[in-house]
Design a protein around this motif. Structure first.
Motif, mmCIF file in Angstrom:
data_model
loop_
_atom_site.group_PDB
_atom_site.id
_atom_site.type_symbol
_atom_site.label_atom_id
_atom_site.label_comp_id
_atom_site.label_asym_id
_atom_site.label_seq_id
_atom_site.Cartn_x
_atom_site.Cartn_y
_atom_site.Cartn_z
ATOM 1 N N PRO A 1 0.833 -1.201 0.000
ATOM 2 C CA PRO A 1 0.000 0.000 0.000
ATOM 3 C C PRO A 1 0.871 1.255 0.000
ATOM 4 N N TYR B 1 3.582 3.042 -5.965
ATOM 5 C CA TYR B 1 3.038 3.356 -7.282
ATOM 6 C C TYR B 1 3.284 2.209 -8.242
ATOM 7 N N ARG C 1 -8.767 -0.287 -10.268
ATOM 8 C CA ARG C 1 -9.302 0.917 -9.619
ATOM 9 C C ARG C 1 -10.782 0.730 -9.311
ATOM 10 N N GLY D 1 -11.256 -1.150 -6.222
ATOM 11 C CA GLY D 1 -10.748 -0.540 -4.999
ATOM 12 C C GLY D 1 -9.378 -1.018 -4.591
ATOM 13 N N VAL E 1 -6.476 -0.185 -6.319
ATOM 14 C CA VAL E 1 -5.552 0.923 -6.544
ATOM 15 C C VAL E 1 -6.360 2.211 -6.632
ATOM 16 N N ASN E 2 -5.702 3.309 -6.366
ATOM 17 C CA ASN E 2 -6.309 4.629 -6.493
ATOM 18 C C ASN E 2 -5.509 5.435 -7.503
ATOM 19 N N LEU E 3 -6.167 6.387 -8.125
ATOM 20 C CA LEU E 3 -5.499 7.256 -9.087
ATOM 21 C C LEU E 3 -5.108 8.553 -8.399
ATOM 22 N N ALA E 4 -3.806 8.814 -8.345
ATOM 23 C CA ALA E 4 -3.300 10.066 -7.784
ATOM 24 C C ALA E 4 -3.104 11.040 -8.943
ATOM 25 N N TYR F 1 -1.057 5.551 -10.617
ATOM 26 C CA TYR F 1 -1.847 4.648 -9.785
ATOM 27 C C TYR F 1 -1.056 4.211 -8.559
ATOM 28 N N ALA G 1 -3.889 0.714 -2.980
ATOM 29 C CA ALA G 1 -4.765 1.099 -1.876
ATOM 30 C C ALA G 1 -4.430 0.316 -0.611
ATOM 31 N N GLU G 2 -4.964 0.771 0.495
ATOM 32 C CA GLU G 2 -4.755 0.105 1.780
ATOM 33 C C GLU G 2 -5.334 -1.306 1.735
#
Length: 251
Positions: free
Chosen positions: A51, A54, A79, A82, A84-87, A92, A95-96
């Motif tokens: 987590p 990148y 994504r 849930g 990975v998240n997009l910064a 990418y 995620a936690e």
């Protein structure tokens, strides 16, 4: 765990075609982005990618021997799940993944698997029991060979045959979806897990013969309890829950 902790789903692309550590490249096929997604799920669920780290599209594509397009498509899929998240302007980020996630994952699989197993108990014939025995023998032989890919395939085939008896197509599909998040390779290369799987299968088969529905439930849940324990122990050993900071390492 898939009706066992790794086996309700067909062995993913991460076992069959994605082996970056050995230099083997992904095969070109229509579902390439799905294989990339399966590889990344395995990496995330085993904390090979932690987590906060990148996933660099260019570097991941080069490592897997594919173009950027299937990697981008895979990351869009993850994504949506849930994982990975997009910064913005950075890419990418993984995620936690916490203990509750692991507990929920195996709870869901176990609930579905128990319902399928009880349906199987009501419908299974002597011929189908014999077929399950044969598949369990194949799993035992695969474990003796030490070939993780064969183990994963044999485990899948046991549960595929099992779930066909239940005739619960929709439930089996939900179980398949849930088991995408269990790292099949982690289990298939663990001899102790294999011993538990073979023993649990054998006792499940005997429970079907005896019409012992309580034992059917117990042996089905046993596999998911064992799978959750092993994955939790592995993640604890990685320090994933001790380190709140991430790095910019790639997949």
């Amino acid at each position: 765990m898939r009706s066992s902790a790794t086996s309700s789903a067909r062995p993913s692309g991460s076992e069959r075609a994605v082996r970056p550590a050995s230099g083997q490249r992904l095969r070109r096929r229509p579902q390439l982005s799905e294989e990339v997604a399966a590889h990344l799920r395995e990496q995330i669920m085993t904390a090979a990618i932690r987590p906060g780290e990148y996933v660099r599209m260019d570097e991941t594509a080069e490592r897997l021997g594919v173009s950027v397009t299937p990697v981008r498509e895979a990351l869009l899929t993850l994504r949506g799940e849930g994982m990975v998240n997009l910064a913005p302007h950075r890419g990418y980020i993984v995620a936690e993944l916490n203990r509750t996630d692991v507990e929920d994952l195996f709870w869901l699989q176990g609930e579905i698997a128990v319902k399928l197993a009880l349906r199987t108990a009501s419908a299974i014939t002597a011929e189908q029991v014999a077929d399950l025995e044969w598949h369990n023998q194949q799993l035992r032989a695969a474990l003796a060979s030490g070939d993780g890919e064969q183990v994963a395939t044999a485990e899948f085939e046991f549960h595929r045959s099992h779930n066909l008896v239940a005739a619960g197509g929709k439930l089996a599909w939900f179980l398949l979806s849930a088991t995408r998040y269990t790292p099949a390779k982690l289990y298939a290369t663990d001899p102790e897990w294999g011993e538990v799987a073979v023993d649990s299968h054998a006792k499940l088969i005997e429970a079907y013969r005896a019409g012992d529905r309580d034992q059917v439930v117990e042996q089905t849940r046993r596999q998911f309890t064992d799978g959750a324990t092993r994955l939790t122990r592995h993640l604890e050993a990685t320090g994933i829950w001790d380190d709140s900071t991430g790095s910019d390492e790639t997949a």
